[in-house]
Design an enzyme around this catalytic site. Structure first.
Site, PDB file in Angstrom:
ATOM      1  CB  SER A 250      -0.932   0.018   1.218  1.00  0.00           C
ATOM      2  OG  SER A 250      -0.176   0.057   2.408  1.00  0.00           O
TER       3      SER A 250
ATOM      4  CE  LYS B 117      -3.577   1.499   4.661  1.00  0.00           C
ATOM      5  NZ  LYS B 117      -3.305   1.053   3.283  1.00  0.00           N
TER       6      LYS B 117
END
Length: 793
Positions: A679, A722
């Site tokens: 990611s 996140k």
């Protein structure tokens, strides 16, 4: 008889332990070095030496108090010879007469006595003395008859002409304490002393005869048991000959219980077979206890559902809402599962797996489900289990065999349809003793667990009515076949607002009750709760939050007990440093400005989301790429892909950056923490682009996503965590892959309102948004490439 005159001089005392010396006796004694040297010195000076032998009282040491630890009546010992020994000296002496110590004293570690003679009272004539001597010898003969090889002992006694000699010769061999020997020495009447000695011999003889009788009876009892076993075996043979079905071992209780039980016919047949073994073998058979334990297990296990309770969906929803804040999707998934159970009449077709970080309420969710259904709650922990027998049980051929934890849990529940929690299923281990995760495959497979086989039970057991709920912190360590058999329900963690609600509605009241407090004695302001959540805990769950509340409760309890607190005691945010100490959590926040080559990324961790800064710099070199910060293989490959992509889309003529004359160094701070995952590609690519173009990225922009070599942006996971981390850090804009736009529905509405989300498809969109630049085409445009059809090759 020798009767010495009173002696006013001090004589050395020889302490006697556990022994009494009688007159007219020759003996040898082990004495300490100091006593032996004193006797040798006296013998050299006078040619002969005497000593007084005094017996130490039971439990006493002469060094403590000579007058209290030693008997005052003893014997005068004429020392004949002294020779060295291992631990002192060996003294050969002749006991001449009884004496009484008038005074006792200690000098230089030795004991001295001033003694006077203790003569006999001659109250026996010669005829009576002879009869007494004959009676004593007869008693010694009778006593010796209990022991083989005692002829030499009795011959020595027959040669003796005095009862005193026999007394000194026999008593050391008898198990008689000092408390019985000393009175014989102190008795001055000859008649009384001889009579007491004769009575002592009679008593010892009776005691020995009693022990012999007890031993004989015990032997007869063992022989009787062996005889009964033999007769029982003969009876078994007779019963087999007569085709007799009824045993005679008194096991009718088991037979009645088996007949009344609700176990299936197959299991009942097995139980009767084991009962027959028990009846034939009898209670003394070596397998009887194992058979009894097995029968007890069969009778204690629930075999049928006694009462089917109607599933009330609204009640279940109410219980879940009252016990748990947040986790809306999780609670909705549980309600759906219960609805399916209601339609299928409680035969559920799946097993739930609650997966999430520690402290997020996985186990308590299982307890709430049991409360909502009105079922029994059973929990077993599988953390660290490495033996397959823990799941399937031991075979009954092993000593100490036991059923597996599943069957033990069912026995404990006492009902066939409990809510069964399998805690820490991700922490099962593999060893030479088998793979317990593989043993769980049958337990957690709805197609197989109706005939679950336990090695100890040896008969199929139906687990299809059990509602199994497994919990795990990570899916990475769960084998794929086992994971495939469970319905995954992910618990991602709590937002700040959810933690605040949980702390106020659940954790704080529980903590007050556990510490003997209430809302009238301790109040915690809302600002203090928010500060604890943000500055003193760092986790996805609320376990550490409860520990901090417990610290506050202990602090206030001490104040209340010491009388230094005014009630109610109110805790404010300003008081937390005094109570909890310095802030324990360092949270990264958005920087005021970023130099070129520094980009803010988003990461997922087991305790929630976090932001991380990716830093890049360059220096003169030969085009090398250096990566630091404990990066894993995936992130290293992402960095290499990003560099190749930058070099192909931003050539030297366009960027002014000479890749072949410069070395690039990329670093991710917190180098002691390992980092990996698919990611960080977008962040690494933007870092390199910012570095080679010299343009800075807005510090309030954070991003996540993976890139391909052709420039496409791929979706990633952990979006909710996140985004929450970006919100906590003061980020204003978040760049996400376009395919992750649907994941924003999981983000709380209040967080979404305060952030701007930009979704991208390619790295062109990323740089346009982050740097305000546009990428050039490939180094060799596709339109200029010569494509040859496959059929022309």
């Amino acid at each position: 008889m020798h009767s010495p005159q009173p002696d006013t001089s001090e004589t050395v005392v020889i302490p006697l332990f556990e022994t009494v010396i009688y007159p007219e006796t020759r003996t040898k004694l082990q004495v300490e070095t100091a006593v032996g040297e004193a006797l040798i010195a006296a013998m050299k000076n006078d040619g002969s030496v005497s000593a007084v032998g005094l017996t130490v009282k039971s439990g006493g040491e002469p060094s403590e108090n000579p007058a209290g630890a030693l008997y005052t009546t003893g014997t005068l010992l004429e020392i004949a010879h002294i020779q060295p020994a291992d631990d002192g000296y060996l003294v050969f002496a002749h006991a001449t007469c009884r004496v009484k110590a008038v005074t006792l004293s200690e000098k230089g570690g030795l004991f001295y006595a001033v003694h006077e003679p203790l003569p006999d009272v001659p109250d026996l004539d010669e005829d009576a003395r002879a009869e007494m001597l004959a009676g004593v010898k007869a008693a010694v003969h009778e006593l010796s008859g209990n022991f083989q090889g005692s002829e030499q002992f009795t011959r020595s006694v027959d040669k003796m002409a005095s009862v005193d000699q026999i007394m000194g010769f026999v008593l050391p061999f008898l198990q008689v304490g000092v408390g019985e020997k000393q009175p014989l020495l102190e008795t001055v009447s000859v008649r009384e002393r001889y009579t007491a000695f004769l009575q002592l011999l009679v008593n010892v003889n009776e005691s020995i005869n009693l022990r012999i009788e007890v031993a004989r009876k015990a032997s007869e009892k063992v022989g009787k048991a062996n005889r009964e076993a033999m007769l029982r075996e003969q009876l078994r043979v007779i019963q087999e000959e007569l085709n007799g079905d009824e045993g005679s071992s008194g096991e009718e209780g088991y037979r009645e219980r088996i007949e009344r039980s609700t176990m299936p016919d197959e299991v009942r047949k097995k139980a009767f077979a084991e009962l027959k073994k028990l009846e034939m073998g009898g209670s003394q058979h070596h397998e009887s206890q194992g058979i009894r334990n097995y029968l007890d297990l069969l009778l204690d296990l629930p075999w049928t559902v006694e009462e089917k309770k109607e599933i009330d969906i609204e009640e279940a929803r109410r219980v879940l809402e009252s016990n748990h804040n947040g986790l809306e999707k999780v609670k909705e998934r549980i309600i759906q599962h219960l609805a399916v159970m209601k339609l299928k009449e409680e035969k559920q077709g799946s097993i739930l797996l609650l997966a999430g970080p520690p402290g997020t309420g996985k186990t308590s969710l299982g307890k709430s489900i049991a409360d909502a259904l009105g079922r029994k709650y059973v929990r077993i922990s599988l953390g660290g289990v490495r033996d397959e027998a823990e799941i399937r049980g031991h075979r009954r051929t092993y000593v100490g065999s036991l059923p597996g934890r599943i069957i033990q849990g069912m026995k404990k529940a006492g009902t066939k349809n409990p809510v069964f929690i399998l805690d820490e299923v991700d922490k099962l281990a593999v060893s030479h003793q088998g793979d317990p995760a593989s043993a769980l495959l049958e337990v957690l497979d709805p197609e197989q667990n109706s005939t679950f086989s336990d090695h100890y039970l040896e008969v199929p057991y139906d687990l299809s009515d059990v509602l199994f709920i497994a919990t795990a912190n990570s899916l990475a360590t769960i084998p794929a076949p086992l994971l495939d058999r469970m319905e995954l329900v992910e618990i991602s963690g709590y937002t700040k607002n959810e933690k605040f609600a949980i702390a106020k509605d659940h954790l704080l009241p529980e903590t007050l009750e556990e510490h003997g407090l209430d809302a009238d004695t301790l109040k915690v302001e809302d600002d203090a709760l928010v500060t604890i959540i943000e500055r003193y805990t760092r986790e996805a769950g609320v376990r550490a939050l409860k520990k901090q509340l417990a610290r506050i409760a202990r602090f206030v309890s001490t104040k209340i007990v010491s009388g230094t607190a005014d009630l109610p005691y109110t805790v404010t945010a300003e008081m937390l440093p005094e109570i909890l100490g310095k802030e324990m959590v360092r949270q990264d926040v958005a920087r005021k400005e970023n130099p070129p080559g520094v980009v803010t990324g988003l990461a997922w961790t087991p305790v929630g989301g976090d932001i991380l800064f990716v830093e890049g710099t360059f220096m003169p070199g030969k085009g090398r790429l250096t990566l630091t910060g404990q990066l894993g293989d995936v992130m290293k490959e992402s960095a290499q892909i990003s560099l190749s992509l930058i070099r192909s889309r931003l050539p030297l003529t366009a960027s002014g950056f000479d890749f072949f004359a410069s070395d690039i160094h990329i670093h991710v701070p917190s180098g002691a923490t390992p980092k990996d995952g698919p990611s960080a590609g977008v962040t690494l690519f933007t870092t390199l682009a910012s570095l080679v173009t010299g343009r800075a990225v807005d510090p309030t922009i954070a991003m996540t996503g993976e890139v391909t070599l052709s420039g496409a942006v791929l979706p990633v996971g952990g979006i909710k965590e996140k985004v929450l981390a970006a919100h906590r850090a003061g980020i204003r804009k978040v760049i996400l892959p376009r395919e992750n736009e649907r994941d924003l529905a999981d983000v709380p509405e209040d967080v979404r309102r305060e952030l701007t989300f930009v979704t991208v498809d390619t790295v062109d969109d990323v740089l346009r948004e982050a740097l305000g630049v546009a990428l050039h085409g490939p180094v060799v445009p596709y339109s200029e490439r010569r494509c040859v059809p496959a059929h022309d090759l």
